[in-house]
Design a protein around this motif. Sequence first.
Motif, PDB file in Angstrom:
ATOM      1  N   ASP A 595       0.910  -1.169  -0.101  1.00  0.00           N
ATOM      2  CA  ASP A 595       0.065  -0.042   0.111  1.00  0.00           C
ATOM      3  C   ASP A 595       0.931   1.423   0.143  1.00  0.00           C
ATOM      4  OD1 ASP A 595      -1.924   1.763   0.081  1.00  0.00           O
ATOM      5  OD2 ASP A 595      -2.684   1.414   2.304  1.00  0.00           O
ATOM      6  N   ASP A 596       0.798   1.971  -1.167  1.00  0.00           N
ATOM      7  CA  ASP A 596       2.105   3.146  -1.253  1.00  0.00           C
ATOM      8  C   ASP A 596       1.508   4.209  -0.526  1.00  0.00           C
ATOM      9  OD1 ASP A 596       3.589   1.691  -2.922  1.00  0.00           O
ATOM     10  OD2 ASP A 596       2.475   2.182  -4.871  1.00  0.00           O
ATOM     11  N   LYS A 597       0.124   4.289  -0.263  1.00  0.00           N
ATOM     12  CA  LYS A 597      -0.318   5.515   0.757  1.00  0.00           C
ATOM     13  C   LYS A 597       0.091   5.362   2.095  1.00  0.00           C
ATOM     14  CE  LYS A 597      -4.649   5.450  -1.923  1.00  0.00           C
ATOM     15  NZ  LYS A 597      -5.954   5.265  -1.823  1.00  0.00           N
ATOM     16  N   GLN A 598       0.660   4.126   2.469  1.00  0.00           N
ATOM     17  CA  GLN A 598       0.952   3.971   3.752  1.00  0.00           C
ATOM     18  C   GLN A 598       2.661   4.773   3.749  1.00  0.00           C
ATOM     19  OE1 GLN A 598       0.112   1.437   6.658  1.00  0.00           O
ATOM     20  NE2 GLN A 598      -1.413   0.265   5.422  1.00  0.00           N
ATOM     21  N   GLN A 599       2.961   5.881   4.623  1.00  0.00           N
ATOM     22  CA  GLN A 599       4.069   6.298   4.474  1.00  0.00           C
ATOM     23  C   GLN A 599       4.649   6.479   5.948  1.00  0.00           C
ATOM     24  OE1 GLN A 599       6.348   6.747   1.891  1.00  0.00           O
ATOM     25  NE2 GLN A 599       4.676   5.944   0.664  1.00  0.00           N
ATOM     26  N   THR A 600       4.254   5.655   7.021  1.00  0.00           N
ATOM     27  CA  THR A 600       4.482   5.718   8.422  1.00  0.00           C
ATOM     28  C   THR A 600       6.156   5.324   8.351  1.00  0.00           C
ATOM     29  OG1 THR A 600       3.925   3.540   8.991  1.00  0.00           O
ATOM     30  CG2 THR A 600       2.387   5.364   9.118  1.00  0.00           C
ATOM     31  N   SER A 601       6.656   5.525   9.341  1.00  0.00           N
ATOM     32  CA  SER A 601       8.490   5.081   9.761  1.00  0.00           C
ATOM     33  C   SER A 601       8.452   3.696   9.532  1.00  0.00           C
ATOM     34  CB  SER A 601       8.870   5.447  11.059  1.00  0.00           C
ATOM     35  OG  SER A 601       7.963   5.150  12.084  1.00  0.00           O
ATOM     36  N   VAL A 602       7.304   2.830  10.175  1.00  0.00           N
ATOM     37  CA  VAL A 602       7.316   1.532  10.188  1.00  0.00           C
ATOM     38  C   VAL A 602       7.149   0.898   8.540  1.00  0.00           C
ATOM     39  CG1 VAL A 602       5.970  -0.745  10.732  1.00  0.00           C
ATOM     40  CG2 VAL A 602       6.400   0.911  12.542  1.00  0.00           C
ATOM     41  N   ALA A 603       6.173   1.529   7.904  1.00  0.00           N
ATOM     42  CA  ALA A 603       6.068   1.020   6.423  1.00  0.00           C
ATOM     43  C   ALA A 603       7.489   1.420   5.662  1.00  0.00           C
ATOM     44  CB  ALA A 603       4.997   1.935   5.998  1.00  0.00           C
ATOM     45  N   LYS A 604       8.080   2.523   5.847  1.00  0.00           N
ATOM     46  CA  LYS A 604       9.237   2.639   5.028  1.00  0.00           C
ATOM     47  C   LYS A 604      10.013   1.702   5.515  1.00  0.00           C
ATOM     48  CE  LYS A 604       8.436   7.746   4.741  1.00  0.00           C
ATOM     49  NZ  LYS A 604       8.836   9.190   5.052  1.00  0.00           N
ATOM     50  N   SER A 605      10.388   1.432   6.955  1.00  0.00           N
ATOM     51  CA  SER A 605      11.252   0.441   7.318  1.00  0.00           C
ATOM     52  C   SER A 605      10.992  -1.042   6.727  1.00  0.00           C
ATOM     53  CB  SER A 605      11.126   0.292   8.855  1.00  0.00           C
ATOM     54  OG  SER A 605      12.106  -0.819   9.426  1.00  0.00           O
ATOM     55  N   LEU A 606       9.755  -1.564   6.774  1.00  0.00           N
ATOM     56  CA  LEU A 606       9.502  -2.758   6.012  1.00  0.00           C
ATOM     57  C   LEU A 606       9.831  -2.665   4.713  1.00  0.00           C
ATOM     58  CD1 LEU A 606       6.059  -3.279   7.677  1.00  0.00           C
ATOM     59  CD2 LEU A 606       8.210  -4.808   7.992  1.00  0.00           C
ATOM     60  N   ARG A 607       9.662  -1.490   3.988  1.00  0.00           N
ATOM     61  CA  ARG A 607       9.985  -1.356   2.414  1.00  0.00           C
ATOM     62  C   ARG A 607      11.326  -1.560   2.321  1.00  0.00           C
ATOM     63  NH1 ARG A 607       5.828   2.664   2.241  1.00  0.00           N
ATOM     64  NH2 ARG A 607       3.855   1.603   1.882  1.00  0.00           N
ATOM     65  N   GLY A 608      12.289  -0.846   2.973  1.00  0.00           N
ATOM     66  CA  GLY A 608      13.616  -1.099   3.180  1.00  0.00           C
ATOM     67  C   GLY A 608      14.352  -2.439   3.265  1.00  0.00           C
ATOM     68  N   LEU A 609      13.602  -3.007   4.089  1.00  0.00           N
ATOM     69  CA  LEU A 609      13.857  -4.524   4.557  1.00  0.00           C
ATOM     70  C   LEU A 609      13.791  -5.290   3.294  1.00  0.00           C
ATOM     71  CD1 LEU A 609      12.613  -4.564   8.254  1.00  0.00           C
ATOM     72  CD2 LEU A 609      15.102  -4.732   7.523  1.00  0.00           C
ATOM     73  N   ASN A 610      12.623  -5.069   2.827  1.00  0.00           N
ATOM     74  CA  ASN A 610      11.956  -5.956   1.472  1.00  0.00           C
ATOM     75  C   ASN A 610      13.094  -5.981   0.474  1.00  0.00           C
ATOM     76  OD1 ASN A 610      10.322  -8.082   0.612  1.00  0.00           O
ATOM     77  ND2 ASN A 610       9.250  -6.304  -0.376  1.00  0.00           N
ATOM     78  N   LYS A 611      13.322  -4.635   0.186  1.00  0.00           N
ATOM     79  CA  LYS A 611      14.142  -4.234  -1.194  1.00  0.00           C
ATOM     80  C   LYS A 611      15.560  -4.831  -0.755  1.00  0.00           C
ATOM     81  CE  LYS A 611      16.687  -0.479  -2.859  1.00  0.00           C
ATOM     82  NZ  LYS A 611      16.900   1.050  -2.980  1.00  0.00           N
ATOM     83  N   LEU A 612      16.156  -4.907   0.279  1.00  0.00           N
ATOM     84  CA  LEU A 612      17.475  -5.118   0.648  1.00  0.00           C
ATOM     85  C   LEU A 612      17.410  -6.786   0.697  1.00  0.00           C
ATOM     86  CD1 LEU A 612      18.616  -2.815   3.348  1.00  0.00           C
ATOM     87  CD2 LEU A 612      19.529  -2.908   1.151  1.00  0.00           C
ATOM     88  N   ALA A 613      16.343  -7.421   1.247  1.00  0.00           N
ATOM     89  CA  ALA A 613      16.106  -8.876   1.252  1.00  0.00           C
ATOM     90  C   ALA A 613      16.276  -9.449  -0.090  1.00  0.00           C
ATOM     91  CB  ALA A 613      15.161  -9.305   1.895  1.00  0.00           C
ATOM     92  N   LYS A 614      15.514  -8.811  -1.168  1.00  0.00           N
ATOM     93  CA  LYS A 614      15.560  -9.531  -2.551  1.00  0.00           C
ATOM     94  C   LYS A 614      16.954  -9.490  -3.046  1.00  0.00           C
ATOM     95  CE  LYS A 614      10.656  -7.894  -3.668  1.00  0.00           C
ATOM     96  NZ  LYS A 614      10.091  -6.996  -4.366  1.00  0.00           N
ATOM     97  N   VAL A 615      17.697  -8.489  -2.708  1.00  0.00           N
ATOM     98  CA  VAL A 615      19.224  -8.638  -3.175  1.00  0.00           C
ATOM     99  C   VAL A 615      19.975  -9.788  -2.599  1.00  0.00           C
ATOM    100  CG1 VAL A 615      21.255  -7.248  -3.424  1.00  0.00           C
ATOM    101  CG2 VAL A 615      19.015  -5.906  -3.598  1.00  0.00           C
TER     102      VAL A 615
END
Length: 994
Positions: A595-615
């Motif tokens: 959900d791109d509308k969610q921009q809380t600190s937890v949401a940003k943390s999860l997206r960063g983790l997910n991006k790095l995990a794929k690498v």
Amino acid sequence: MLTSKTFLRKTKRGNVLKIVREHYLRDDIGCGSKVCKKCAILVEEQEAVLDDQLPDALSKAYKNPHYLIVDTNVVLHQIDVLEADVLCNVIILQTVLEEVKHRSSTIYKRLKDIINDKRRKFYVFVNEHHKDTYLEREAGETANDRNDRAIRVAVKWYDLHLSASQAHVSAKKRIRIVLLTDDAANCEKATKEGLFAASVEDYVCCLKDSKGLEDKISRSESHFDEGSKEIFPCHLTPVQIHDGVKSGKLLQGSFQASRENFLEGQVSVESFEKPILVQGYDGLNRAVDGDVVAVELLPEDQWSAPSEIVLQNDEVEDEEEIVEKVLKVETKQEKTPTGKIVGIIRRKWRQYCGILQHNALQNTTRHIFVPAERKIPKIRIETRQAPTLMEKRIIVAIDSWSRYSRYPSGHFVRALGKIGDKETENEVLLLEHDVPHSRFSEKVLSFLPKLPWIITDEDVAKRTDLRHLDVCSVDPPGCTDIDDALHCFQKPNGNYEVGVHIADVSHFIRPGTALDDEAALRATTVYLVDKRIDMVPDLLSSNLCSLKGGEERFAFSCVWELTPNAQIVGTRFHKSIIRSRAALTYEEAQLIIDDDKQQTSVAKSLRGLNKLAKVLKKRRIENGALVLASPEIRFYIDSETHDPIEVQAKQIRETNSMVEEFMLLANISVAEKIFAEFPEHAILRRHPIPPPSNFEPLVKAANYLGFEMNTNSNKELAESLDAAVKEGNAYFNTMLRILATRCMLQAVYFSSGVVTKEDFYHYGLAVPIYTHFTSPIRRYADILVHRLLAACIGADVTYPDLLDKKKMNNICHNLNYRNRMAQYAGRASVALHTHIFFREKVQNEEGYVLFVRKNALQILIPKYGLEGTLYLYPPKGMKQEVSFVYNEENHTQSYKNIVFHMFDPVTVQLTLDRSNIQHEKLVFKLVKPFIPNFSVSSIDEESKENVTRVEENVSEECGDKAGTSRNPVVLQQMKRKDEDFRSKDSSRKKKHKK
């Protein structure tokens, strides 16, 4: 008082060495009886536990009230009798206690549990250090004979000592000593010396109130009438086995019985790449699953291949005919090293759960016990309680196995509960898999922190305060033992700070405490479908250690600086304090990420983790890490009945992989750290490279379907699996990965000081070093790793056992054993709940042929993650009109133009056969492809046929073939019958759809 013994010994160089052995003797060791006032005064710190007021003699054979003294063999072989509450006021001599400790750690623990139960009045007398009971070993006397003599001397001393203390009491009322010994020679010598002595059987049979205790007596094999026909060959003597193994004529290994064929098994020998096959009664020769055996390898021209026949012990009536059939089957399969078991080096017998087999003879005391575990043979027992035990699950122990008997002999231990009751069945699977599941003792609980527990300023001063970080956890739904949490944010330099925060269980569990000992024994939390058997008490697992959302908790943190390409720039380890912002499920975390509308600190943390995990995952797979598969399902449980109401295959989301990648990275980083600091004492985990022979089933299966499996390395295997894709069969690749999983060896814990560095490699993950750090609430290995890591960073100190290679290696053996048993128990729980789910159900399901056998097809049902056997021959007593042809070369079964290959899709009908109350089983019947006189109709077709049949019956009963009735009353009755049937059929179809 000091006694010493001096003797001379020559060294290899001819020098004479003088050796002096000193033994301290005391005169202040109490007898432990409240009768003796003298000992009570002498030994203030030692509580007298033996009663001074005893009822009339428990046994009708002795008129005096008495205490019991037992010898070593009674403890080792009659522990089930000793555990009965009726036996109290028992003296355990130090001689006996030490011998038992040396010979059986399991029996020793059970004995210690009895001693620690104050109700039982068991007293340990230190006879080896008492001045009046210590004995020197005489010249030419065996250690066993010396110990028997020491026991008799202690009995005599006690008798005289207590008589002196009871001078004022009449001879008939004085407390005497009775020696329990099953050694006839020792019993005879004791009687000649004027002592009271009896065998356990003689003593128990004379008890005034035995309460079924006679059934628990362990008897020698000669107790049962033996036939004259020799069924098994003689075992070699221990000396012959020792000489044979030493010369290389015999091999030593662990015996594993087959689950699919009770006349087959294998012996794993370290020097052999492949296990040695053993078949038939002569080959198995009374070995029981788990025994350490001596095996003789047969000449190569006598080698055989594993049988393709599925054969269950409880389904066989004429065993001799079956044996002939199984052993004379010709096979074109590649022969494998074959041998025969010639002796037993060490028995691994334990207590077994099961039921009594129905006996046609009335009022007999001799019965056959059928174990729940198919790998275990039936056991002959003697019991007078058969009528009440027939409907119960019971526990039985093996005592002996004569070569004149098809089955071993044993004795009844205790009853569990009613057959089919879910609580009873859960208890059975825990006992069968040796899962410690008793309540935590008061002693263990005494080491828990007192409530309310708060974090003090002193705690904050000793730890890194990370409460400002946006930490969150991601776990399966319903998880209360939350081990791990994560955080991620981008730094000003473009890199990321990523932290894995793990519950600091080692803060609460200190080395050497009863709490620590219990966690080490349990080794792991065991997850069943409807319950969890915790490794540590609930106050820690679900409360103080669990990283709950919004709660401040102690953690052990591993924090990295990572580049956008997930390269590690730096690593830090902290004992920390955190406060999780949210405890999310995998699904909830995935919704936030998507959900791109969610921009809380937890949401940003999860997206960063997910991006790095794929690498990280992409790099890991490129390095050769394997992506394997196993059928996993999730049950939805009714909140009131606790029965399964729905089953689904587990869904794997990106967030599952995200959490997994950072747990792997943390485990690798910690492994490198502790090994660098403690190269001889690091607790690590390795996954051995499977021998090439392990991959044969996978390679053959793939070859049959035109795919090549390269198994030279994990990287080449991974590439081969990725390339094996079959159009029109979406599940084909998954099945190959399931087969690949079964080719693997077990990953194991080890201490770095006992394994060469080359063997540290983790084959499945393709990493040179690995450990477990991320789940200390549920794994004891992680607690040890936390202690090592804390010592590395100066947050704690080591202790002697942690740096003792031998002790740590023994702990690792227990960890590996408990971990394996926990996995088996989990699978058994899934099987149990699958059976409960299918009660009163008939369902058609899509499946795939996983294996083609000579007499059956092994079918995998992806929807339920279960496997079953579709037999290609009819049930007993039924004539088969369809004849299948087995092609051994291509591993196919065919009927006319219908051919079954591995991985072919099929439709099967599933029903639960409950006729065998010991082994309920799912019955698989073929629906598609349809084979006349063999396949069954689908449920919908069956319903249509039934409706048509009712309509025809209505017409006939009304007397009008066209369906019009001359009798309106009869017509109305028939209509009601028709409506009732349609209603029932409709509800049945709805139930099937659900």
